[in-house]
Scaffold this active site. Structure first.
Site, PDB file in Angstrom:
ATOM      1  N   ILE A   1      64.928  40.516  52.424  1.00  0.00           N
ATOM      2  CA  ILE A   1      64.779  39.394  50.996  1.00  0.00           C
ATOM      3  C   ILE A   1      65.675  39.605  50.180  1.00  0.00           C
ATOM      4  CG2 ILE A   1      63.113  39.229  49.312  1.00  0.00           C
ATOM      5  CD1 ILE A   1      61.998  38.053  51.896  1.00  0.00           C
TER       6      ILE A   1
ATOM      7  N   TYR B   1      60.371  45.903  48.714  1.00  0.00           N
ATOM      8  CA  TYR B   1      61.602  46.593  48.658  1.00  0.00           C
ATOM      9  C   TYR B   1      62.508  45.999  49.888  1.00  0.00           C
ATOM     10  CZ  TYR B   1      60.086  49.320  44.845  1.00  0.00           C
ATOM     11  OH  TYR B   1      59.473  50.060  43.455  1.00  0.00           O
ATOM     12  N   SER B   2      62.412  44.978  50.676  1.00  0.00           N
ATOM     13  CA  SER B   2      62.989  44.495  51.603  1.00  0.00           C
ATOM     14  C   SER B   2      64.407  44.249  51.413  1.00  0.00           C
ATOM     15  CB  SER B   2      62.040  43.252  52.350  1.00  0.00           C
ATOM     16  OG  SER B   2      62.964  42.714  53.072  1.00  0.00           O
ATOM     17  N   ASN B   3      65.305  44.909  51.958  1.00  0.00           N
ATOM     18  CA  ASN B   3      66.669  44.670  52.213  1.00  0.00           C
ATOM     19  C   ASN B   3      66.814  43.294  52.770  1.00  0.00           C
ATOM     20  OD1 ASN B   3      67.360  47.244  51.389  1.00  0.00           O
ATOM     21  ND2 ASN B   3      67.284  48.109  53.459  1.00  0.00           N
TER      22      ASN B   3
END
Length: 342
Positions: free
Chosen positions: A77, A73-75
């Site tokens: 990435i 859920y990386s912002n």
């Protein structure tokens, strides 16, 4: 392509961000004004502080494949994949953990925008900064430009200086508050902030007590790289040292406080990406009177901290605060409908 990443272009984006005064009954009763810097709106596809942290990295990476690291859920990435699609870069995401049967919404977006997803075990992921692992990435993916996890490098810090420069040119204020993960956004803001103002970084991490040291290191390096050595002593002048010397990890009682910036570490809400009942209650109440939404990982903890510290009497009546809405709203999708209205 280089013109797309000029200093003037960055400042134009930063100056275009709305500065929004919000209805906040508790702070209004205390006589404290809050202006929200809506950096969630800085770019149509690259949200919040990730836009600033990537900007100069994109400038340097022209002609290469962008590669970086993050979770499901990386912002970061998500923003990197959007940047690649927007500006014509090939992108690779090194994703922590085995590939799941069903991709997260974040990774579905990244895949749709052309990012190549490469999943590694958590054990391998811990080696992402080792020379051997980096060499493997070059061998496997060719002519790559590696952006650290979270965009946390000197170019990322430099980009974040635009946040405060643009704000100071448009508004008078006493302090600026923002959420902190790696500390690179705070380092950029604090390194460019006028000395008569103060920056508060609200840490979203539990049990990591080296964040002030990380911020100080980023600030020292970026000021020196910009030929501003004379500002190093001023920006890193301690107001107090905390209860223990140095970075000792878990167990440190308080962070050092510098003259015009400070890391506040008591609003992590149980840890990174944890959503406690108390924080959920705050989110629902805050969003009932604000005209925008927040998310549990970063911005909810920021506004929760501001309200709590104001009620504790940290700021006097008549204080004007700027709160940086650092985006990351795509991460709301990582929480169930019972927790948040997505």
């Amino acid at each position: 392509m280089q013109e797309a990443f000029s200093d003037e272009t960055l400042m134009n984006f930063a100056l275009g961000v709305p500065l929004q005064r919000i209805k906040w009954p508790k702070l209004e009763a205390l006589g404290i004004e809050v202006i929200v810097r809506r950096d969630d709106l800085v770019h149509t596809r690259l949200s919040g502080n990730k836009f600033y942290k990537l900007f100069y990295n994109l400038q340097k990476a022209v002609g290469k494949t962008l590669l970086s690291f993050g979770g499901a859920y990386s912002n970061h990435i998500h923003a990197l994949a959007a940047a690649g699609n927007e500006y014509g870069f090939n992108t690779v995401g090194i994703i922590r953990g085995e590939r799941p049967k069903q991709l997260s919404p974040t990774l579905v977006d990244a895949l749709a925008w052309g990012m190549r997803l490469h999943f590694v075990s958590r054990k391998v992921y811990q080696q992402k900064e080792s020379i051997a692992f980096i060499n493997q990435l070059y061998d496997q993916f060719g002519d790559i430009y590696i952006v650290p996890e979270g965009g946390a490098n000197l170019l990322g810090v430099k980009g974040c200086q635009a946040i405060v420069k643009a704000t100071e040119s448009r508004e008078s204020f006493d302090a600026i508050c923002l959420a902190c993960g790696t500390g690179s956004t705070l380092a950029g803001v604090a390194s460019a902030l006028n000395p008569d103002k103060k920056a508060y970084g609200i840490s979203v991490l539990k049990g990591y007590d080296c964040l002030s040291d990380d911020v100080a290191s980023f600030m020292r390096r970026v000021l020196i790289s910009q030929g501003r050595e004379d500002f190093v002593a001023e920006k890193l002048k301690l107001k107090h040292k905390g209860t223990e010397e140095g970075c000792v990890g878990i167990g440190k009682q308080s962070s050092p406080e510098y003259q015009n910036w400070e890391v506040v570490s008591r609003f992590h809400g149980g840890g990174y990406a944890k959503l406690s009942d108390e924080l959920l209650t705050f989110i629902n109440r805050f969003e009932s009177h604000a005209s925008f939404v927040i998310e549990p990982v970063y911005t909810a903890k920021l506004f929760w901290a501001i309200e709590t510290m104001a009620c504790e009497g940290l700021w006097s009546r008549g204080t004007r605060l700027v709160a940086v809405h650092s985006g990351g709203l795509q991460g709301r999708r990582g929480f169930t409908m019972k927790q948040l209205s997505v």
